[in-house]
Scaffold this active site. Structure first.
Site, PDB file in Angstrom:
ATOM      1  N   ARG A  60      16.862   7.728  -9.030  1.00 52.99           N
ATOM      2  CA  ARG A  60      16.035   6.786  -9.799  1.00 52.99           C
ATOM      3  C   ARG A  60      15.668   7.341 -11.175  1.00 52.99           C
ATOM      4  NH1 ARG A  60      14.331   6.069  -4.397  1.00 52.99           N
ATOM      5  NH2 ARG A  60      12.645   7.557  -4.652  1.00 52.99           N
ATOM      6  N   GLU A  97       9.811  19.612   3.427  1.00 55.23           N
ATOM      7  CA  GLU A  97       8.877  19.794   4.539  1.00 55.23           C
ATOM      8  C   GLU A  97       9.578  20.523   5.691  1.00 55.23           C
ATOM      9  OE1 GLU A  97       7.051  16.134   5.556  1.00 55.23           O
ATOM     10  OE2 GLU A  97       5.774  17.037   7.096  1.00 55.23           O
TER      11      GLU A  97
END
Ligand code: AMP
Length: 177
Positions: A60, A97
């Site tokens: 993006r 994560e």
């Protein structure tokens, strides 16, 4: 167009791509001609000093890097997921994560000293943007500024980038994750 109006063009999709994430969806902003123009103009207005290349982070970030580069008379540099660029690359790992990810640029994309503006749609923890800054600096770029349409300030990414000497611009901030 004030920031409130830009924020209203960004759709929040709860629990995407996994439970607990509030996904800030810019596809609705992209569909709005005035909103898209305003977002690009606001990034351009915040640029400080000459820029040789605008680096967009896949995918993006590419959407905003290209019109900003055209307006600045700069080139576009693609910061891609590892394995996507066809030429010789240099890469940088960063922590997720769970596990790690890797981004890459073409090794011959610029000469040392190139002044690079970094752009992505959103900064959250800053893991991606900080890896991009490390990668660009490793390749010899001068990276002193970065711009994001959206900041999630509670996650601290923009502050972490600032601590590395980057002037950070964001157009809209959302509380929480
Ligand atoms: P981070 O590395 O944590 O700063 O995450 C930034 C990258 O993940 C950007 O490329 C964003 O497009 C994407 N991202 C992270 N969190 C969100 C969110 N809540 N909504 C939309 N995109 C996100």
């Amino acid at each position: 167009m004030p920031a409130d109006d830009l924020a209203a063009l960004i759709r929040t999709i709860p629990d995407f791509p996994k439970p607990g994430i509030q996904f800030r969806d810019i596809t609705t902003l992209l569909l709005d001609p005035a909103g898209l123009a305003r977002a690009v103009e606001a990034i351009i207005d915040a640029v400080d000093g000459p820029v040789d290349l605008v680096a967009g982070i896949e995918a993006r970030g590419f959407l905003f890097a290209s019109p900003v580069a055209l307006a600045l008379g700069a080139g576009v540099l693609l910061v891609r997921k590892d394995g996507k660029l066809p030429g010789a690359t240099i890469a940088e790992d960063y922590a997720l994560e769970y596990g790690t990810d890797r981004i890459a640029i073409h090794a011959d994309a610029f000469a040392p000293g190139a002044r690079v503006l970094l752009i992505d749609d959103l900064i959250a923890t800053g893991g991606t943007a900080r890896a991009a800054v490390r990668l660009l600096r490793k390749a010899g770029a001068q990276v002193t500024q970065a711009a994001f349409v959206i900041d999630l300030p509670d996650l601290g990414g923009a502050d972490a980038l600032r601590a590395e000497g980057i002037h950070v611009t964001s157009l809209v901030a959302f509380d929480g994750h």
